[in-house]
Design a protein around this motif. Sequence first.
Motif, PDB file in Angstrom:
ATOM      1  N   ASN A   1       0.822  -1.206   0.000  1.00 48.91           N
ATOM      2  CA  ASN A   1       0.000   0.000   0.000  1.00 48.91           C
ATOM      3  C   ASN A   1       0.857   1.257   0.000  1.00 48.91           C
ATOM      4  OD1 ASN A   1      -2.700   1.281   0.235  1.00 48.91           O
ATOM      5  ND2 ASN A   1      -1.906   1.956   2.220  1.00 48.91           N
ATOM      6  N   ILE A   2       1.956   1.223   0.713  1.00 50.14           N
ATOM      7  CA  ILE A   2       2.881   2.371   0.759  1.00 50.14           C
ATOM      8  C   ILE A   2       3.318   2.774  -0.647  1.00 50.14           C
ATOM      9  CG2 ILE A   2       5.215   3.091   1.429  1.00 50.14           C
ATOM     10  CD1 ILE A   2       4.847   1.470   4.011  1.00 50.14           C
ATOM     11  N   TYR A   3       3.563   1.774  -1.481  1.00 47.19           N
ATOM     12  CA  TYR A   3       4.084   2.032  -2.829  1.00 47.19           C
ATOM     13  C   TYR A   3       2.987   2.047  -3.888  1.00 47.19           C
ATOM     14  CZ  TYR A   3       8.475   1.263  -0.444  1.00 47.19           C
ATOM     15  OH  TYR A   3       9.533   1.345   0.433  1.00 47.19           O
ATOM     16  N   GLY A   4       1.729   1.985  -3.427  1.00 42.68           N
ATOM     17  CA  GLY A   4       0.608   2.051  -4.361  1.00 42.68           C
ATOM     18  C   GLY A   4       0.526   0.870  -5.300  1.00 42.68           C
ATOM     19  N   VAL A   5       0.967  -0.315  -4.817  1.00 38.50           N
ATOM     20  CA  VAL A   5       0.958  -1.523  -5.644  1.00 38.50           C
ATOM     21  C   VAL A   5      -0.125  -2.474  -5.121  1.00 38.50           C
ATOM     22  CG1 VAL A   5       2.294  -3.523  -6.401  1.00 38.50           C
ATOM     23  CG2 VAL A   5       3.400  -1.300  -6.162  1.00 38.50           C
ATOM     24  N   LYS A   6      -0.895  -3.026  -6.023  1.00 34.28           N
ATOM     25  CA  LYS A   6      -1.961  -3.962  -5.634  1.00 34.28           C
ATOM     26  C   LYS A   6      -1.385  -5.222  -5.024  1.00 34.28           C
ATOM     27  CE  LYS A   6      -5.854  -6.605  -7.515  1.00 34.28           C
ATOM     28  NZ  LYS A   6      -6.572  -7.008  -8.741  1.00 34.28           N
ATOM     29  N   TYR A   7      -1.946  -5.626  -3.894  1.00 27.66           N
ATOM     30  CA  TYR A   7      -1.538  -6.869  -3.236  1.00 27.66           C
ATOM     31  C   TYR A   7      -2.369  -8.008  -3.803  1.00 27.66           C
ATOM     32  CZ  TYR A   7      -0.783 -10.296   0.496  1.00 27.66           C
ATOM     33  OH  TYR A   7      -0.470 -11.432   1.218  1.00 27.66           O
TER      34      TYR A   7
END
Length: 203
Positions: A194-200
Amino acid sequence: MLQQLFNDLIKQDVKPLLSNYGYTKKSLNFSRKADDLVYMFNFQKSSGNSADNVMFYVNCGIYSVELAQIQSKEILTAPLEPECHFRARIGEIVQAVPDRFAVTPDTNKDDLIAVLLPGLEEVIRFFETMTDARSIVDYYMSGPFLHLSEESFHLLLKSGEVTAANLYLRALHGKYGAEHRWTIFENKYKAIFNIYGVKYDVS
């Protein structure tokens, strides 16, 4: 007497060998700094030693300034082996060498040296392949191992290596996803992504 044999082994055999590779000795620790890494050997004596049996382990470590920064930890100029980011017993790196050595009344020092010193040199050759923080991350990704996983995700995602991060995440999920503790790690990983705006996504 056996304690003296151990002391002589360190002073007369181990120290000269490691000194040739640029390692300096402090107590039972040998370290060498190269750029942002510190390579280390630690000779750990067993707590159960006696007059008839001196056992010791050889711990190998690599400390990374970059990984310490990711952890928001103080940068150490003289880290100890437990503070290293890569940690392994010598036998984990060199299969022909035992994790634990024993000095007993029957020990032949030459036989011990013939195993220990080549083992140390083999670890040094392994260390030469570990040249930066990413090398350490790659080692733990290859397992895949949980150790250093949070730092690894930070390093990968900060560098924009989303594909590598997702492959590592799925490998971890495949290996540990059925364990009860996975939920703990999953929550931490989700926060990092979430910090890097990447979907988990572990699918």
